[in-house]
Design an enzyme around this catalytic site. Structure first.
Site, PDB file in Angstrom:
ATOM      1  CB  SER A   1      38.555  34.451  50.911  1.00 33.21           C
ATOM      2  OG  SER A   1      39.025  34.735  49.622  1.00 33.21           O
TER       3      SER A   1
HETATM    4  N1  SAH Z   1      40.021  38.653  47.476  1.00 30.10           N
HETATM    5  C1  SAH Z   1      38.626  38.498  47.163  1.00 30.10           C
HETATM    6  C2  SAH Z   1      38.293  37.067  46.826  1.00 30.10           C
HETATM    7  C3  SAH Z   1      37.811  37.045  45.458  1.00 30.10           C
HETATM    8  S1  SAH Z   1      37.581  35.504  44.648  1.00 30.10           S
HETATM    9  C4  SAH Z   1      37.742  39.052  48.260  1.00 30.10           C
HETATM   10  O1  SAH Z   1      38.262  39.449  49.312  1.00 30.10           O
HETATM   11  O2  SAH Z   1      36.523  39.131  48.074  1.00 30.10           O
HETATM   12  C5  SAH Z   1      38.800  35.628  43.388  1.00 30.10           C
HETATM   13  C6  SAH Z   1      38.719  36.778  42.428  1.00 30.10           C
HETATM   14  O3  SAH Z   1      39.796  36.636  41.527  1.00 30.10           O
HETATM   15  C7  SAH Z   1      37.457  36.826  41.584  1.00 30.10           C
HETATM   16  O4  SAH Z   1      36.843  38.074  41.720  1.00 30.10           O
HETATM   17  C8  SAH Z   1      37.974  36.593  40.164  1.00 30.10           C
HETATM   18  O5  SAH Z   1      37.247  37.313  39.175  1.00 30.10           O
HETATM   19  C9  SAH Z   1      39.390  37.107  40.281  1.00 30.10           C
HETATM   20  N2  SAH Z   1      40.310  36.604  39.242  1.00 30.10           N
HETATM   21  C10 SAH Z   1      40.383  35.370  38.695  1.00 30.10           C
HETATM   22  N3  SAH Z   1      41.348  35.314  37.778  1.00 30.10           N
HETATM   23  C11 SAH Z   1      41.910  36.555  37.728  1.00 30.10           C
HETATM   24  C12 SAH Z   1      42.956  37.149  36.959  1.00 30.10           C
HETATM   25  N4  SAH Z   1      43.646  36.479  36.036  1.00 30.10           N
HETATM   26  N5  SAH Z   1      43.250  38.441  37.179  1.00 30.10           N
HETATM   27  C13 SAH Z   1      42.579  39.173  38.097  1.00 30.10           C
HETATM   28  N6  SAH Z   1      41.579  38.679  38.850  1.00 30.10           N
HETATM   29  C14 SAH Z   1      41.242  37.384  38.669  1.00 30.10           C
END
Ligand code: SAH
Length: 223
Positions: free
Chosen positions: A70
């Site tokens: 993000s």
């Molecule tokens: N917080 C992260 C941002 C990641 S983007 C950072 O600091 O880098 C969002 C993430 O959510 C992705 O890695 C995606 O695989 C995950 N995601 C999407 N749906 C999900 C679910 N149902 N359960 C767990 N993770 C999920």
């Protein structure tokens, strides 16, 4: 890890990082603890080496598997939102991704629990936390729509992927006076960043503005 790698040079130097913090302040982030956490966590170590020189720009960056780390401003906003009245002690994050948001939280609260559905991202984030000596993060490979019942209730829940509707497990696992920050909306396009507060069993909601996150998807992925 070599100290030099953590400190960074040139585009990852402390001066470059401080410039990002100044920008976040200009954009309205005032919580000094949150700003300090973003200042000390080395974001360039949460992206591919080829992207390290862009790590202190206020932008989202690709982390593989069609996912992104993000934008620092959004990380700061979400973190500030759960810290408004007091510092939560137990925080659940859904969507570990690179592990950056979890690391920022780990610098501020006692214990972070984070759930990721894509195995390689889960493994990499866990390795990074270990290398950085962040021992107060627990990682789980699972569908975060179910929360993490074994450690509930949580003082705060931070969701970093967008569902079209808030999964009920996440509000259920929120402690009394707990806060949940989550982007809500259609899978593509613009979502609303919502802040929910649980008070005497009922939920109050506040809209913090428009954001753009990857979708929250059900089920686990092994690749
Ligand atoms: N917080 C992260 C941002 C990641 S983007 C950072 O600091 O880098 C969002 C993430 O959510 C992705 O890695 C995606 O695989 C995950 N995601 C999407 N749906 C999900 C679910 N149902 N359960 C767990 N993770 C999920």
């Amino acid at each position: 890890m070599k100290p030099r790698q953590q400190e960074g040079i040139g585009m990852t130097s402390q001066r470059t990082r401080d410039r990002l913090i100044a920008r976040l302040q200009t954009r309205g982030i005032h919580n000094t603890r949150v700003l300090e956490a973003l200042r000390v966590i080395p974001r360039h170590l949460f992206v591919d080496e080829a992207l390290a020189s862009r790590a202190y720009e206020d932008i989202a960056l690709p982390i593989g598997h069609k996912q992104t780390i993000s934008q620092p401003y959004v990380v700061a906003c979400m973190t500030e939102a759960i810290m408004q009245e007091n510092i939560p002690s137990k925080v659940l994050e859904i969507g570990t991704g690179s592990g950056y948001q979890a690391a920022v939280l780990a610098a501020l609260v006692d214990q972070v629990y984070t759930v990721e559905r894509i195995e390689p991202l889960y493994l990499q984030a866990r390795r990074r936390a270990m290398r950085l000596g962040l021992h107060n993060i627990r990682f789980k490979l699972s569908d975060g729509c179910w929360g993490w019942e074994g450690y509930a209730p949580f003082d705060a829940v931070v969701v970093t992927a967008a569902p079209s509707e808030i999964p009920s497990a996440l509000t259920d696992q929120l402690a009394e006076n707990g806060r949940l920050v989550i982007p809500v909306g259609q899978t593509s396009g613009i979502q609303k960043l919502m802040l929910l507060r649980k008070s005497r069993g009922s939920i109050e909601q506040e809209n913090l503005g428009d954001v753009s996150f990857v979708p929250l998807v059900q089920g686990k992925v092994y690749t």
